[in-house]
Design an enzyme around this catalytic site. Structure first.
Site, PDB file in Angstrom:
ATOM      1  N   ARG A  10     -19.504  22.676 -22.622  1.00 24.66           N
ATOM      2  CA  ARG A  10     -18.447  23.254 -23.443  1.00 24.66           C
ATOM      3  C   ARG A  10     -17.186  22.458 -23.138  1.00 24.66           C
ATOM      4  NH1 ARG A  10     -21.193  27.641 -20.984  1.00 24.66           N
ATOM      5  NH2 ARG A  10     -22.222  29.034 -22.479  1.00 24.66           N
ATOM      6  N   LYS A  13     -19.612  30.180 -18.205  1.00 23.95           N
ATOM      7  CA  LYS A  13     -19.144  31.533 -18.478  1.00 23.95           C
ATOM      8  C   LYS A  13     -19.657  32.504 -17.420  1.00 23.95           C
ATOM      9  CE  LYS A  13     -18.583  31.181 -23.494  1.00 23.95           C
ATOM     10  NZ  LYS A  13     -18.967  31.744 -24.814  1.00 23.95           N
ATOM     11  N   HIS A  68     -16.909  20.941 -30.349  1.00 24.00           N
ATOM     12  CA  HIS A  68     -18.009  21.856 -30.049  1.00 24.00           C
ATOM     13  C   HIS A  68     -19.280  21.458 -30.793  1.00 24.00           C
ATOM     14  CE1 HIS A  68     -19.365  25.434 -28.033  1.00 24.00           C
ATOM     15  NE2 HIS A  68     -19.871  25.920 -29.153  1.00 24.00           N
ATOM     16  N   HIS A 119     -26.703  29.298 -21.351  1.00 27.59           N
ATOM     17  CA  HIS A 119     -26.730  30.524 -22.147  1.00 27.59           C
ATOM     18  C   HIS A 119     -27.262  31.684 -21.304  1.00 27.59           C
ATOM     19  CE1 HIS A 119     -26.972  28.303 -26.271  1.00 27.59           C
ATOM     20  NE2 HIS A 119     -25.735  28.454 -25.849  1.00 27.59           N
TER      21      HIS A 119
END
Length: 298
Positions: free
Chosen positions: A151, A174, A242, A268
């Site tokens: 990212r 994340k 992106h 993910h």
């Protein structure tokens, strides 16, 4: 307790305990503040007792402001999390937010760029930058997105201690979840060439990618450089930084990568987020077939 105090505790919980991204923290706190402005009581016990009808009322107000389905779904998610937090603060065991389904949101299929387009973007930003070292910097960032599937926030969070001198790089994504991604020689070389050319001292704890004045490079600078490059190359508006990450995933899948491995590489949390690339690959193959075998016109 005032609404400001409640919002401050909610913000601290998201940022420190949950380690959400700054963007998520801002969005979730803003959603709570909007709701608190309409609530008669702001103590934790009262907030924990909020029900589905209270959520519907707030969403109806937001819908009247022109909120889209996607935004309404995100708002609902934020408010449910806020109620669960209030229940925890009120001392309730096993808190469960009200059961309320959000609006249906049609997930768009990511639009990848071709390998030639990705290389063209990287070359264009390098050749048109104001300073040579800035061009090398932007090129290195784009190659990290396309060649390692990062990212943009992950690439820009790298420090001098993360210089990819080996063939692997540990990325914190994340939710502070770490993953190890392979670094191809062309990507490693691009980063090292930039690091040698950068006029600012790259310390172990400081940002690896620097802006013109030496501060951390912002996402906006990279996005503007790519926007200029895609205009020069005649590429569509979907050719964003992106999109390079999408391309990394799509091209790997097309070469036979399995979904579980791809999920790990992309960081993910859910396999469902990775499965969307099966649709992308199928669409790419179909478009290629149609272009190569046009139907005869009657």
């Amino acid at each position: 307790m005032s609404a400001s105090d409640v919002a401050a505790e909610w913000e601290a919980h998201l940022a420190l305990a949950k380690r959400r991204s700054p963007h998520t923290v801002r969005a979730y706190v803003a959603a709570a503040r909007r709701w608190l402005a309409h609530l008669p009581a702001t103590d934790w016990s009262a907030l924990a007792r909020l029900e589905a009808r209270d959520l519907r009322r707030q969403l109806a107000r937001r819908r009247a402001d022109g909120l889209s389905n996607a935004s309404a779904a995100r708002e609902l998610s934020a408010l449910k999390a806020f109620i669960a937090f209030a229940a925890e603060r009120a001392g309730e065991e096993d808190p469960a937010p009200p059961r309320l389904r959000g609006p249906k949101v049609k997930r768009g299929i990511p639009r990848p760029v071709t390998p030639d387009e990705a290389e063209g973007l990287a070359a264009e930003v390098a050749s048109t930058a104001r300073e040579d070292w800035q061009g090398l910097r932007d090129q290195a960032v784009l190659l990290l997105l396309y060649g390692a599937g990062l990212r943009i926030s992950e690439a820009l969070s790298l420090t001098g201690d993360d210089l990819p001198q080996a063939d692997r790089l540990t990325i914190t994504g994340k939710g502070s979840k770490q993953r190890v991604v392979p670094i191809m020689p062309i990507v490693r070389d691009a980063v090292e060439v930039y690091a040698e050319a950068c006029p600012h001292e790259l310390t172990k704890d400081g940002a690896l990618f620097r802006g013109a004045r030496g501060g951390p490079l912002g996402q906006g600078a990279v996005q503007k450089a790519v926007a200029r490059a895609r205009t020069a190359l005649g590429l569509p508006a979907t050719a964003t930084p992106h999109a390079l990450r999408h391309s990394f995933a799509t091209h790997l899948l097309g070469e036979g990568a399995d979904l579980r491995s791809l999920q790990e590489l992309l960081g993910h949390a859910s396999l469902a987020s990775t499965q969307i690339y099966t649709q992308v690959d199928a669409k790419t193959l179909l478009d290629t077939y149609r272009n190569a075998h046009p139907r005869e016109q009657d």
